[in-house]
Write an enzyme that holds these catalytic residues in place. Structure first.
Site, PDB file in Angstrom:
ATOM      1  N   TYR A 102       0.821  -1.218   0.000  1.00  0.00           N
ATOM      2  CA  TYR A 102       0.000   0.000   0.000  1.00  0.00           C
ATOM      3  C   TYR A 102       0.850   1.262   0.000  1.00  0.00           C
ATOM      4  CZ  TYR A 102      -2.979   3.741   1.727  1.00  0.00           C
ATOM      5  OH  TYR A 102      -3.623   4.936   1.887  1.00  0.00           O
ATOM      6  N   GLU A 123      -1.069  -1.801  -5.601  1.00  0.00           N
ATOM      7  CA  GLU A 123      -2.304  -1.227  -5.073  1.00  0.00           C
ATOM      8  C   GLU A 123      -2.489   0.204  -5.581  1.00  0.00           C
ATOM      9  OE1 GLU A 123      -2.927  -1.959  -0.891  1.00  0.00           O
ATOM     10  OE2 GLU A 123      -1.704  -3.752  -0.941  1.00  0.00           O
TER      11      GLU A 123
END
Length: 504
Positions: A107, A148
């Site tokens: 992330y 992501e």
């Protein structure tokens, strides 16, 4: 295939033998957990033997040119010490059949560099060559792509994955080694799935798909909910009917991903809130603030399962939600939603009945890995998964037989040096502990919003920290996590350093 029948297929490919095994039990190892103080400190020596079929080492990174790089100062070996890569891959010596993959991205790494690579044929070629060399140098069995998210570049993403698979096959032919595995961690959010993935293409090229079926709810919302629940529940306020594990897995399968490749994500941690009214605790109860700071997350909003066990011993009351399949604990005005042994066993039975390929955890350091907090021995949650899936062969997963490895020394744990890059990454991790769904949700303002298109992600007309997720022409107003904004160019919640001046 009959559950009681074990079938082995031997496929001669690239001078290697490929064997079909049973259910996958994937375990993410996080290389920043080494920096936690006291009982939260986690090193390769804490990884259990025999409970995982696949260990995914998080994370490595790649630069703008496409070259693979370690993230931590002690990932790789040096002239004077063995690194954590060696310590983790060494576990195969006592755990035959274990596969250790290196996970790229996460992330906090974001999407921009991956997007640039996928859009450039030259960078793609360099990226793949560098990755193969890096994986072979450090004795990994495969590559796990944690991008992501590739929102808006689904075709470029699919072509990159196809090129990687082709290169991995060719490299195995020329080297005589077993083919490197190719896997990915992917979103469980419908809007992100629709905007990010060419599922039919990915189904042909990924060996396994790690579905991040958690963080579907969290303290960015103003109402409590179970962040990894199996089924929809009464009282849910955001993502009604779609923010649950069953919907996400079935949706991936409906779009063409083979079920046996879909590996269900199980969180080893809780999402937490501070209740507005401690007497109102059901799903959907108002909670305008994150839970208090925990040892694993000083910023608040999450807690590891081993911390939940401590809270229970201190007077917290646990409720198992039978409808949604999840547990929550209330202690004063603190509300935490998570999975316990009971709900995990239900999920394992469900995934076997549905035909999915196994389960994985985020992450090893969040379970009660010492066995001192819950009083049930080390790794109570991972053991619940393993006991339900071990030895099963209903939905086999394809791997290749174990390669030869060089004898290595034990990992040295007395290193104390820490780089500034490590410090920055560790700080980011406290803000978002789960490395998963970048978009986060708040549906208080859905009324009056219209969808520009039937499905997709769109900027909010007045607030750069919100965005609109459209599903079947139904608009959901979503809220990005703190210190992020919705970047319409790449369709993700991005760091404020990339925000325009008009976004405050």
């Amino acid at each position: 295939m009959n559950r009681t029948t074990l079938i082995l297929f031997f496929i001669i490919l690239s001078n290697t033998i490929t064997v079909i095994h049973g259910y996958v039990r994937g375990c993410y190892y996080t290389n920043w957990a080494q920096y936690r103080d006291g009982e939260g400190k986690f090193l390769p020596g804490n990884i259990p033997n025999g409970l995982c079929t696949h260990i995914l080492y998080a994370f490595a990174k790649v630069d703008e040119l496409g070259d693979s790089k370690p993230f931590e100062w002690n990932d790789e070996d040096t002239e004077w010490s063995k690194g954590m890569y060696s310590a983790v891959t060494k576990l195969r010596e006592t755990n035959p059949g274990l596969k250790v993959l290196l996970s790229y991205g996460g992330y906090n790494f974001g999407s921009a560099i991956f997007t640039g690579i996928a859009k450039s044929a030259q960078k793609t070629e360099r990226f793949i060559k560098s990755a193969i060399a890096f994986l072979r140098k450090n004795n990994f069995d495969g590559f796990d792509l944690d991008w992501e998210y590739p929102v808006g570049v689904a075709e470029e993403h699919a072509k990159l994955v196809e090129a990687m698979k082709t290169a991995f096959v060719e490299e195995a032919k020329t080297s005589g080694k077993q083919r490197l595995l190719l896997t990915a961690a992917v979103s469980a959010g419908k809007g992100t799935i629709d905007g990010s993935y060419n599922v039919e293409s990915l189904g042909k090229n990924f060996d396994l798909l790690f579905l991040m079926s958690y963080d579907l709810h969290g303290s960015w919302e103003k109402n409590v909910d179970l962040h990894g629940k199996l089924h929809p529940t009464k009282g849910e306020v955001s993502g009604i009917g779609i923010f649950n594990t069953e919907f996400a897995a079935d949706y991936w399968a409906s779009k063409g991903m083979p079920k046996e490749k879909i590996i269900i994500g199980i969180p080893m941690y809780a999402q937490g809130w501070t209740l507005d009214n401690p007497s109102e605790t059901a799903i959907g109860a108002a909670a305008s603030r994150p839970s208090s700071a925990s040892k694993t997350n000083p910023a608040g909003g999450t807690a590891s399962y081993w911390e939940i066990c401590k809270y229970l011993k201190e007077g917290g009351k646990e409720t198992v939600h039978q409808e949604g399949v999840g547990a929550y604990m209330v202690k004063g005005d603190q509300w935490y939603g998570y999975d316990n042994e009971e709900t995990i066993r239900i999920k394992m039975k469900w995934l076997k009945e549905k035909g999915y390929g196994g389960a994985f955890i985020w992450a090893l350091d969040f379970d009660d890995f010492t066995g001192k907090s819950c009083g049930k021995g080390p790794y109570p949650l991972l053991n619940a998964i393993s006991s339900e899936l071990e030895g099963e062969s209903e939905n086999p997963e394809i791997t290749t037989e174990e390669p030869s490895i060089t004898e290595t020394e034990a990992y040295e744990t007395d290193e104390t040096e820490e780089t500034s890059e490590t410090e920055a990454y560790d700080t980011d991790e406290t803000e978002e502990t789960s490395e998963t769904e970048a978009t986060t949700y708040d549906t208080d303002e859905t009324e009056g919003q219209e969808c520009p298109e039937r499905d997709g992600l769109f900027p909010h007309p007045t607030d750069c920290h919100l965005f609109i997720q459209c599903a079947n022409n139904i608009a959901y107003v979503m809220q990005c996590p703190a210190t992020t904004f919705f970047n319409d160019a790449i369709k993700v919640c991005d760091h404020m350093t990339n925000a325009p001046d008009t976004c405050i």
